[in-house]
Design a protein around this motif. Structure first.
Motif, mmCIF file in Angstrom:
data_model
loop_
_atom_site.group_PDB
_atom_site.id
_atom_site.type_symbol
_atom_site.label_atom_id
_atom_site.label_comp_id
_atom_site.label_asym_id
_atom_site.label_seq_id
_atom_site.Cartn_x
_atom_site.Cartn_y
_atom_site.Cartn_z
ATOM 1 N N LEU A 92 0.852 -1.186 0.000
ATOM 2 C CA LEU A 92 0.000 0.000 0.000
ATOM 3 C C LEU A 92 0.890 1.240 0.000
ATOM 4 C CD1 LEU A 92 -1.755 -2.382 1.258
ATOM 5 C CD2 LEU A 92 -3.068 -0.577 2.383
ATOM 6 N N SER A 93 0.280 2.387 -0.202
ATOM 7 C CA SER A 93 1.049 3.629 -0.247
ATOM 8 C C SER A 93 1.656 3.959 1.115
ATOM 9 C CB SER A 93 0.158 4.783 -0.706
ATOM 10 O OG SER A 93 -0.909 4.989 0.196
ATOM 11 N N LEU A 94 2.741 4.711 1.086
ATOM 12 C CA LEU A 94 3.338 5.278 2.290
ATOM 13 C C LEU A 94 2.415 6.395 2.760
ATOM 14 C CD1 LEU A 94 6.027 4.998 3.913
ATOM 15 C CD2 LEU A 94 6.893 6.877 2.523
ATOM 16 N N GLN A 95 1.961 6.347 4.021
ATOM 17 C CA GLN A 95 0.903 7.263 4.436
ATOM 18 C C GLN A 95 0.923 7.532 5.932
ATOM 19 O OE1 GLN A 95 -3.082 4.777 4.821
ATOM 20 N NE2 GLN A 95 -2.001 4.188 2.940
ATOM 21 N N ALA A 96 0.196 8.586 6.315
ATOM 22 C CA ALA A 96 -0.031 8.932 7.712
ATOM 23 C C ALA A 96 -1.442 9.472 7.838
ATOM 24 C CB ALA A 96 0.981 9.962 8.202
ATOM 25 N N HIS A 97 -1.980 9.415 9.044
ATOM 26 C CA HIS A 97 -3.328 9.905 9.303
ATOM 27 C C HIS A 97 -3.280 11.078 10.272
ATOM 28 C CE1 HIS A 97 -4.486 6.310 7.256
ATOM 29 N NE2 HIS A 97 -4.052 5.525 8.221
ATOM 30 N N PRO A 98 -4.184 12.040 10.122
ATOM 31 C CA PRO A 98 -4.165 13.224 10.980
ATOM 32 C C PRO A 98 -4.755 12.956 12.360
ATOM 33 C CG PRO A 98 -6.030 13.329 9.497
ATOM 34 C CD PRO A 98 -5.254 12.096 9.109
ATOM 35 N N SER A 99 -4.451 13.831 13.292
ATOM 36 C CA SER A 99 -5.135 13.823 14.587
ATOM 37 C C SER A 99 -6.547 14.373 14.410
ATOM 38 C CB SER A 99 -4.371 14.692 15.591
ATOM 39 O OG SER A 99 -4.452 16.058 15.202
ATOM 40 N N ARG A 100 -7.354 14.275 15.452
ATOM 41 C CA ARG A 100 -8.723 14.796 15.370
ATOM 42 C C ARG A 100 -8.723 16.296 15.100
ATOM 43 N NH1 ARG A 100 -13.027 12.247 17.658
ATOM 44 N NH2 ARG A 100 -11.673 11.160 19.151
ATOM 45 N N GLU A 101 -7.818 17.036 15.759
ATOM 46 C CA GLU A 101 -7.764 18.483 15.571
ATOM 47 C C GLU A 101 -7.279 18.831 14.166
ATOM 48 O OE1 GLU A 101 -7.879 17.269 19.621
ATOM 49 O OE2 GLU A 101 -6.352 16.786 18.098
ATOM 50 N N GLN A 102 -6.272 18.112 13.678
ATOM 51 C CA GLN A 102 -5.773 18.361 12.324
ATOM 52 C C GLN A 102 -6.840 18.057 11.282
ATOM 53 O OE1 GLN A 102 -2.438 15.739 12.638
ATOM 54 N NE2 GLN A 102 -0.954 17.382 13.018
ATOM 55 N N ALA A 103 -7.583 16.983 11.494
ATOM 56 C CA ALA A 103 -8.623 16.608 10.532
ATOM 57 C C ALA A 103 -9.739 17.646 10.496
ATOM 58 C CB ALA A 103 -9.191 15.237 10.890
ATOM 59 N N ARG A 281 -0.707 10.931 1.881
ATOM 60 C CA ARG A 281 0.224 9.992 1.275
ATOM 61 C C ARG A 281 1.599 10.624 1.089
ATOM 62 N NH1 ARG A 281 -4.732 9.376 -1.085
ATOM 63 N NH2 ARG A 281 -5.696 7.327 -0.738
ATOM 64 N N GLY A 282 2.633 9.757 1.196
ATOM 65 C CA GLY A 282 4.001 10.238 1.062
ATOM 66 C C GLY A 282 4.776 9.578 -0.054
ATOM 67 N N GLY A 283 4.113 8.711 -0.845
ATOM 68 C CA GLY A 283 4.805 8.060 -1.939
ATOM 69 C C GLY A 283 4.360 6.634 -2.124
ATOM 70 N N LEU A 284 5.022 5.928 -3.050
ATOM 71 C CA LEU A 284 4.712 4.540 -3.409
ATOM 72 C C LEU A 284 3.276 4.422 -3.901
ATOM 73 C CD1 LEU A 284 6.413 2.700 -0.395
ATOM 74 C CD2 LEU A 284 7.459 3.578 -2.489
ATOM 75 N N THR A 285 2.853 5.402 -4.672
ATOM 76 C CA THR A 285 1.479 5.433 -5.157
ATOM 77 C C THR A 285 1.372 6.417 -6.318
ATOM 78 O OG1 THR A 285 -0.818 5.932 -4.554
ATOM 79 C CG2 THR A 285 0.888 7.225 -3.470
ATOM 80 N N PRO A 286 0.451 6.133 -7.257
ATOM 81 C CA PRO A 286 0.165 7.129 -8.292
ATOM 82 C C PRO A 286 -0.854 8.169 -7.841
ATOM 83 C CG PRO A 286 -1.033 5.107 -8.747
ATOM 84 C CD PRO A 286 -0.181 4.827 -7.533
ATOM 85 N N LYS A 287 -1.398 7.991 -6.622
ATOM 86 C CA LYS A 287 -2.427 8.903 -6.123
ATOM 87 C C LYS A 287 -1.823 10.224 -5.651
ATOM 88 C CE LYS A 287 -5.669 5.258 -4.725
ATOM 89 N NZ LYS A 287 -6.449 4.675 -3.605
ATOM 90 N N HIS A 288 -2.693 11.134 -5.282
ATOM 91 C CA HIS A 288 -2.312 12.488 -4.877
ATOM 92 C C HIS A 288 -1.381 12.475 -3.668
ATOM 93 C CE1 HIS A 288 -2.638 16.720 -3.956
ATOM 94 N NE2 HIS A 288 -3.239 16.484 -2.807
ATOM 95 N N VAL A 289 -0.260 13.177 -3.784
ATOM 96 C CA VAL A 289 0.684 13.357 -2.677
ATOM 97 C C VAL A 289 0.830 14.856 -2.428
ATOM 98 C CG1 VAL A 289 3.048 13.048 -1.882
ATOM 99 C CG2 VAL A 289 1.943 11.238 -3.208
ATOM 100 N N ASP A 290 0.443 15.283 -1.229
ATOM 101 C CA ASP A 290 0.538 16.685 -0.835
ATOM 102 C C ASP A 290 1.651 16.788 0.207
ATOM 103 O OD1 ASP A 290 0.242 19.220 0.300
ATOM 104 O OD2 ASP A 290 -1.928 19.239 0.066
ATOM 105 N N VAL A 291 2.857 17.097 -0.239
ATOM 106 C CA VAL A 291 4.020 17.075 0.651
ATOM 107 C C VAL A 291 3.898 18.063 1.807
ATOM 108 C CG1 VAL A 291 6.505 17.487 0.798
ATOM 109 C CG2 VAL A 291 5.570 16.129 -1.078
#
Length: 408
Positions: A92-103, A281-291
């Motif tokens: 799967l893509s390299l990824q992270a999820h936001p905190s409740r406040e960030q989301a 997402r941070g990479g390993l994917t053709p999907k949207h990556v917002d650095v």
């Protein structure tokens, strides 16, 4: 108590054998099958056989009856968790999820900018966080959390790549979260010509390492080499060299809190998460990556692999995976249909809303209204209004997972 049918999600990284075999369908399946969803997520709610409706519709029609007033008061009129059986044939893509406040902030910001919630470049599709736990059903490989910087410096030096020397100084001179942030940020923002020169040199170093006698980082190097061949020119290939590699055996688990950079690499597992679809997402994917947005979310604090695995508590026949997420509590139950009563049966109280998902064999679920036999790859919904149930093995060996609201 009602039997439910999950919904297959056919992502390209999925397996053509795992979910089909679980559900006793022809193998291989016509297309890759990545996830089997059990829940009330609007994208693919579980179906209620014989009713012509689904779990999302049933909950919307009677939130208090299905979820209970306490759950509605705490999380609103929606099921707060989503249960999946995940089958990864490819990473799967390299990824992270936001905190409740960030989301919440990101969701409001993108709404104000007029970005459609279904747009491919949308980061925040809802205002919720997405903690998640995955329990392996097979050998399960994952990348998760930043490795101890001193060990990462040792790994990068072992590759003997002169082009890495400049970048190594960022981490060896500051072997902590700030050094990791500096190195990760530098790599993920490199212009394509620089990546086109650096990544092949690193992969060549990986090949030389595998030809040598040192086995300390063989698994990590083999994984980086495989990903580099699959995602040529992707900065995520460099980033994976900074992360812990974990291999879970069946029954072992991994918990992903907000900000934890990770990628599931291969294997089959049961995954439970807060009912959100927010992924940076941070990479390993053709999907949207917002650095820039990813860098706002990622937690660069180094983590030991054992610190990513939840503690497990035995309660009768249940193995309960302890996490801090209030939205869910996951447990695993194995019943022996050939044994005496104690290991063949379990009584579950009425702490609804609950989802039971059978992953091997078959079980018989009984309440005061009747009995249903549930086979692998199917589930049972227990609303807050339902009484408790008795579950017994309907095969020589049966395994199911139970999800309920942790705060209840």
């Amino acid at each position: 108590m009602r039997e439910i049918e999950g919904v297959i999600r056919p992502y390209a990284w999925g397996s053509r054998t795992a979910l089909a075999a679980m559900q006793h369908r022809p193998v291989p399946s016509p297309h890759p099958e990545a996830e089997l969803w059990f829940g009330a997520h609007p994208a693919d709610p579980a179906r209620l056989p014989g009713s012509g409706t689904d779990l999302l519709t049933a909950i919307a029609a009677d939130p208090d009856g299905e979820l209970g007033p306490q759950c509605v008061d705490e999380f609103g009129p929606a099921l707060p968790y989503l249960v999946k059986v995940l089958a990864a044939e490819e990473p799967l893509s390299l990824q992270a999820h936001p905190s409740r406040e960030q989301a919440a902030e990101g969701f409001a910001r993108e709404n104000a900018a007029g970005i459609d919630v279904s747009a491919s470049d949308r980061n925040y599709r809802d205002p919720n966080h997405k903690p998640e736990v995955v329990v392996a059903l097979s050998r399960f490989e994952a990348l998760a959390g930043f490795r101890d910087p001193k060990a990462t410096v040792e790994l990068l030096r072992a590759l003997q790549v002169p082009q890495l020397d400049t970048y190594l100084g960022l981490l060896s001179g500051q072997p902590d979260s700030m050094g990791l942030r500096a190195l990760f940020t530098t790599w993920i923002t490199l212009p394509q010509p620089a990546l086109a020169a650096l990544i092949p040199a690193v992969l060549a170093g990986c090949r030389r390492y595998l030809d040598g006698p040192d086995d300390t980082y063989r698994g990590e190097v083999e994984l980086a080499l495989g990903l580099g061949e699959r995602y040529a020119g992707d900065a995520g290939v460099l980033a994976v060299l900074l992360l812990n590699r974990l291999v879970l055996e069946p029954g072992e688990a991994l918990y992903m809190s907000a900000g934890n950079l990770h990628a599931y690499v291969s294997g089959v597992g049961v995954e439970v998460m807060a009912n959100s679809d927010n992924v940076l997402r941070g990479g390993l994917t053709p999907k949207h990556v917002d650095v820039p947005e990813l860098l706002r979310v990622v937690d660069f604090e180094p983590r030991r692999p054992e610190g990513l695995q939840p503690q497990v508590r035995t309660v009768g026949n249940e193995l309960v995976y302890l996490t801090p997420a209030p939205e869910f509590r996951l447990s695993r139950v194995i019943l022996d249909g050939t044994a005496l009563l104690r290991s063949n049966v379990i009584e579950l109280d009425s702490r609804g809303p609950q989802l039971l998902v059978v992953t091997s064999g078959a079980v018989t679920v009984r309440d005061h209204c009747g009995t249903v036999v549930v086979e692998a790859g199917r589930g049972v919904w227990m609303s807050a209004s339902d009484p408790g149930v008795v579950v017994t093995a309907h095969s020589q060996r049966a395994e199911f997972f139970r999800t309920l609201v942790a705060s209840h």
